[in-house]
Design a protein around this motif. Structure first.
Motif, PDB file in Angstrom:
ATOM      1  N   LEU A 137      58.832  29.953  56.359  1.00 47.95           N
ATOM      2  CA  LEU A 137      58.652  30.619  55.071  1.00 47.95           C
ATOM      3  C   LEU A 137      58.560  32.135  55.280  1.00 47.95           C
ATOM      4  N   PRO A 138      58.767  32.926  54.216  1.00 51.29           N
ATOM      5  CA  PRO A 138      58.752  34.387  54.372  1.00 51.29           C
ATOM      6  C   PRO A 138      57.458  34.931  54.970  1.00 51.29           C
ATOM      7  N   ASP A 139      56.332  34.232  54.747  1.00 47.91           N
ATOM      8  CA  ASP A 139      55.059  34.727  55.286  1.00 47.91           C
ATOM      9  C   ASP A 139      54.747  34.155  56.676  1.00 47.91           C
ATOM     10  N   ASN A 140      55.782  33.546  57.325  1.00 46.36           N
ATOM     11  CA  ASN A 140      55.641  32.971  58.669  1.00 46.36           C
ATOM     12  C   ASN A 140      54.929  31.614  58.697  1.00 46.36           C
ATOM     13  N   ASP A 141      54.528  31.099  57.521  1.00 46.02           N
ATOM     14  CA  ASP A 141      53.987  29.744  57.473  1.00 46.02           C
ATOM     15  C   ASP A 141      55.168  28.769  57.586  1.00 46.02           C
ATOM     16  N   LEU A 142      54.884  27.482  57.721  1.00 45.18           N
ATOM     17  CA  LEU A 142      55.944  26.489  57.859  1.00 45.18           C
ATOM     18  C   LEU A 142      55.893  25.464  56.733  1.00 45.18           C
ATOM     19  N   ASP A 143      57.039  25.263  56.089  1.00 41.01           N
ATOM     20  CA  ASP A 143      57.238  24.133  55.182  1.00 41.01           C
ATOM     21  C   ASP A 143      57.878  23.038  56.036  1.00 41.01           C
ATOM     22  N   TRP A 144      58.047  21.827  55.493  1.00 39.58           N
ATOM     23  CA  TRP A 144      58.579  20.720  56.285  1.00 39.58           C
ATOM     24  C   TRP A 144      59.616  19.938  55.500  1.00 39.58           C
ATOM     25  N   GLY A 145      60.579  19.367  56.235  1.00 31.89           N
ATOM     26  CA  GLY A 145      61.577  18.486  55.637  1.00 31.89           C
ATOM     27  C   GLY A 145      61.840  17.339  56.602  1.00 31.89           C
ATOM     28  N   ALA A 146      62.412  16.253  56.087  1.00 33.07           N
ATOM     29  CA  ALA A 146      62.669  15.093  56.946  1.00 33.07           C
ATOM     30  C   ALA A 146      63.973  15.291  57.719  1.00 33.07           C
ATOM     31  N   TYR A 147      63.984  14.834  58.978  1.00 33.28           N
ATOM     32  CA  TYR A 147      65.190  14.897  59.821  1.00 33.28           C
ATOM     33  C   TYR A 147      66.048  13.676  59.529  1.00 33.28           C
ATOM     34  N   ALA A 148      67.315  13.918  59.221  1.00 34.42           N
ATOM     35  CA  ALA A 148      68.234  12.818  58.924  1.00 34.42           C
ATOM     36  C   ALA A 148      69.465  12.897  59.832  1.00 34.42           C
ATOM     37  N   GLY A 149      69.249  13.280  61.092  1.00 34.15           N
ATOM     38  CA  GLY A 149      70.370  13.398  62.022  1.00 34.15           C
ATOM     39  C   GLY A 149      70.868  14.823  62.124  1.00 34.15           C
ATOM     40  N   GLU A 150      71.644  15.084  63.195  1.00 33.65           N
ATOM     41  CA  GLU A 150      72.072  16.452  63.488  1.00 33.65           C
ATOM     42  C   GLU A 150      72.847  17.088  62.339  1.00 33.65           C
TER      43      GLU A 150
END
Length: 204
Positions: free
Chosen positions: A86-99
């Motif tokens: 994120l712009p403030d260096n924090d982290l959001d998350w998403g699911a991995y669905a392959g390369e």
């Protein structure tokens, strides 16, 4: 901004430069060979073998490679979460669905990162993970980790602590990066295990 006591930070900066310089001497083949050995040993850790949700990251450049591990976890039916900066260096998350589900994102003058292209699940999603795989540059005999200095994972670790989440913290490194001691500050928390291309080691 946090203030560093006792001049620990210059030590950290110098150490970081040293570890990065060694990584930069690795060839693509070195990194690839190490990544496959790393995946094998990581899966021998009971914490990872039994995890249902793993928060991980996509390695870049000469970092210890994570894609082989991410793909194996996913093939086993594990839900793999990946960070998006994120712009403030924090982290959001998403699911991995392959390369194919990764997008190369350029963050200002920093290096391009591979991030999940799908839905963003929110910064607190990391607290649902059974295991959090952490990037780093070194770990010492106490399990204290030397991070890259960006601060993103300090926030993740603080969030885990605040939520009383019971995630196992595992750092992925090369063998030469397991050292006797790294400088620490009051807020630093030890990791539970380190995985390198020659094996896994747990800390008490």
């Amino acid at each position: 901004m946090s203030h560093f006591e006792g001049g620990a930070e210059p030590d950290k900066a110098m150490l970081r430069r040293g570890f990065l310089a060694v990584r930069n001497t690795l060839t693509t083949d070195d990194v690839r060979t190490a990544a496959s050995a790393l995946a094998e040993h990581a899966l021998e850790l009971p914490e990872l073998a039994h995890a249902r949700t793993v928060a991980a990251y996509v390695s870049v450049g000469s970092e210890p490679g994570t894609l082989a591990l991410l793909d194996t976890l996913r093939a086993r039916g594990v839900r793999v979460l990946l960070p998006a900066l994120l712009p403030d260096n924090d982290l959001d998350w998403g699911a991995y669905a392959g390369e194919g589900s990764l997008a190369r994102i350029q963050h200002g003058g920093k290096m391009a990162l591979l991030e999940p292209a799908g839905e963003r699940l929110g910064p607190d999603t990391v607290t649902s993970a059974d295991v959090v795989l952490l990037p780093g540059l070194a770990v010492d005999a106490r399990g204290m980790r030397l991070g890259r200095g960006g601060g993103s994972y300090d926030r993740v670790l603080a969030r885990l602590a605040e939520s009383a989440a019971s995630a196992s913290l595992v750092v992925l490194l090369y063998d030469t990066e397991v050292v006797e001691r790294v400088p620490t500050e009051a807020h630093d928390r030890p990791v539970h295990a380190v995985v390198t291309p020659t094996g896994a080691r747990r800390f008490n």
